[in-house]
Motif scaffolding. Sequence first.
Motif, short mmCIF file in Angstrom:
data_model
loop_
_atom_site.label_atom_id
_atom_site.label_comp_id
_atom_site.label_asym_id
_atom_site.label_seq_id
_atom_site.Cartn_x
_atom_site.Cartn_y
_atom_site.Cartn_z
N VAL A 27 -33.32 34.24 60.61
CA VAL A 27 -33.10 33.81 59.22
C VAL A 27 -31.62 33.61 58.94
O VAL A 27 -31.19 32.56 58.41
CB VAL A 27 -33.72 34.83 58.25
CG1 VAL A 27 -33.23 34.57 56.83
CG2 VAL A 27 -35.23 34.77 58.30
N PHE A 28 -30.79 34.59 59.31
CA PHE A 28 -29.36 34.49 58.99
C PHE A 28 -28.62 33.53 59.90
O PHE A 28 -27.67 32.87 59.46
CB PHE A 28 -28.71 35.88 59.07
CG PHE A 28 -28.91 36.70 57.83
CD1 PHE A 28 -28.13 36.49 56.71
CD2 PHE A 28 -29.90 37.67 57.77
CE1 PHE A 28 -28.31 37.24 55.55
CE2 PHE A 28 -30.09 38.43 56.63
CZ PHE A 28 -29.30 38.21 55.51
N LEU A 29 -29.02 33.43 61.15
CA LEU A 29 -28.32 32.55 62.09
C LEU A 29 -28.93 31.16 62.16
O LEU A 29 -28.33 30.26 62.75
CB LEU A 29 -28.30 33.19 63.49
CG LEU A 29 -27.59 34.53 63.59
CD1 LEU A 29 -27.68 35.08 65.01
CD2 LEU A 29 -26.13 34.42 63.15
N GLY A 30 -30.10 30.98 61.55
CA GLY A 30 -30.78 29.69 61.58
C GLY A 30 -30.97 29.10 60.20
O GLY A 30 -30.20 28.25 59.75
N LEU A 125 -11.76 43.44 51.69
CA LEU A 125 -12.08 43.89 53.05
C LEU A 125 -13.39 43.30 53.54
O LEU A 125 -13.62 43.17 54.75
CB LEU A 125 -12.17 45.42 53.07
CG LEU A 125 -10.88 46.18 52.76
CD1 LEU A 125 -11.13 47.68 52.78
CD2 LEU A 125 -9.78 45.81 53.75
N VAL A 126 -14.26 42.92 52.60
CA VAL A 126 -15.53 42.29 52.96
C VAL A 126 -15.35 40.79 53.19
O VAL A 126 -15.99 40.20 54.07
CB VAL A 126 -16.58 42.52 51.86
CG1 VAL A 126 -17.92 41.87 52.22
CG2 VAL A 126 -16.78 44.01 51.62
N ALA A 146 -23.18 34.51 58.82
CA ALA A 146 -23.52 35.48 59.86
C ALA A 146 -23.08 36.89 59.47
O ALA A 146 -23.80 37.87 59.72
CB ALA A 146 -22.86 35.08 61.18
N TRP A 147 -21.91 37.00 58.84
CA TRP A 147 -21.40 38.30 58.38
C TRP A 147 -22.33 38.91 57.33
O TRP A 147 -22.56 40.13 57.32
CB TRP A 147 -20.00 38.10 57.84
CG TRP A 147 -19.27 39.28 57.27
CD1 TRP A 147 -18.64 39.33 56.06
CD2 TRP A 147 -19.03 40.56 57.87
NE1 TRP A 147 -18.04 40.54 55.86
CE2 TRP A 147 -18.27 41.32 56.96
CE3 TRP A 147 -19.40 41.13 59.08
CZ2 TRP A 147 -17.87 42.63 57.23
CZ3 TRP A 147 -19.01 42.44 59.36
CH2 TRP A 147 -18.25 43.17 58.45
N ALA A 193 -27.32 34.57 51.67
CA ALA A 193 -26.30 34.35 52.70
C ALA A 193 -25.05 33.71 52.12
O ALA A 193 -24.23 33.18 52.87
CB ALA A 193 -26.86 33.47 53.81
N ALA A 194 -24.90 33.75 50.81
CA ALA A 194 -23.76 33.10 50.18
C ALA A 194 -23.09 33.98 49.13
O ALA A 194 -22.33 33.48 48.30
CB ALA A 194 -24.20 31.78 49.54
#
Length: 481
Positions: A27-30, A125-126, A146-147, A193-194
């Motif tokens: 999900v996160f990488l695709g 820091l994030v 990805a992070w 993811a944003a």
Amino acid sequence: MTAPPSAPRLWWRQPGPLLALVLHGVVFLGLFQLRFPEGEWARMERQLPAAASTSQWFRMIVETHGYGGLVTYFFDTHDEIRLYHRYAQVALRGIDPRRPAAAPEQGSLRPYRDIPIEYQPGALLVLVPPAIFARELRDYQTWFTAWCGVLYLGALLLGLDLIAGGGPLRAASANRALWWSLAFLLCFGGVAAARFDHAVPVACLVACWALRRADRTGSTAWFAVAGAVIALGVFVKIVPGLVLGAGLLGLWATRAPAAGRRALAVGAGTALTLLVLHGAFYFWWGDGYLRSYAYHVDRGVQLESTYAGVIAAAGGSGAPLAVIEAAGAYDLRTPLTGAVKALAPVLFLALVGLVAARVAVRRRGAAPVPRDLALVLLTTVLLLAFILTNKVFSPQYLLWLGPLIAAGYGGVPALRPVAIALLLAAALSQVIFPHLYDRLTGLEALAVALLNLRNALLAAMLGWLLWRLPALLTREADPEH
């Protein structure tokens, strides 16, 4: 001769949980990496009439990008990362992407002093790690997405470790938590993811872990350290400070020995760390640092808040309504704005008092759940109370709850109604933002109704949790635990 029974396999070696874990990566990488080329949104918008309908957008996307473009449409919500990219470049390299590259100050800019930052220092820091690998926005978006996956899974695994209570986690618990978590991400969509809000559950659960460590050592000094960890979370966003309330209630609810002394140590550790770090940051960054807090205090009644939804549905009760853009968001401005801003903290404190009252009536004589699980449950309740009573409710706030509900549901199957309600609320949030947000800013009836339905689901979750809280804090809620 009978062979001794073999030890059960670790949960991550079981096919169900392992597959769910792998799919989180997919999900996160695709899916969450999907986005249109730079400028494509603007190009398509120019070819559509003003205030184009959703069906017109769908037709445009299918004509230009095929049916696969619809998948990209649902997951391409990366605009906020532009702001993160800017802050990260300023913090890491002293460069502001919004200024000319040849400007003499480039390379020496400082956050807060030279560039206003709306977040606390811990947020930087994030935001900085993806910038270590990426200077350009496009590359930063890839690394940041990805992070987000790393942060989300980190919080989820911390939660699973907490509900295990120091022993091996049952495969059934991990399976339930991970598959629910996967459904939550898909229901919630690309916003997951944003936004950097994954840092909130990470900070909350690290603080819970520190409290667990203090509880196991029994050392007053360790409780002070746990308080310091809570304070560090406040410098990411204010809300991880709610773990202090959860910790104090947990000491009370689970009959901790020397609870008074431990509570004082946690409070003192939190207060001292806040005082020292606030002083140090103010000395280093000056008034610009304080403005990062004033910015949030001064914000209005955000359009997706519980209050705005009710007022919009009531048509302002005869008072004029206006939607204005302020602080990078949309607020509902009415003659009631001042009253709502004054009422919000009072309602939150009232709900905290109600949580304490429900903890006080926990079943007499029933064995308490492990304190780790109690911390997760109490933190979840306080976060939900804050979200519902706050004057600002951005869609990403639901990310605060995702890993906590996943872990809680893994540990306590009785939380199924809450887990299902959050999935529905997450799906509605994706419909509202970004897909119907233009309709919401126009205060159209359907969008306002969906907003109030989403908020009503969250209010029902909180009501159910408050009603069931005394039972949830006993082992009777999960006799297998």
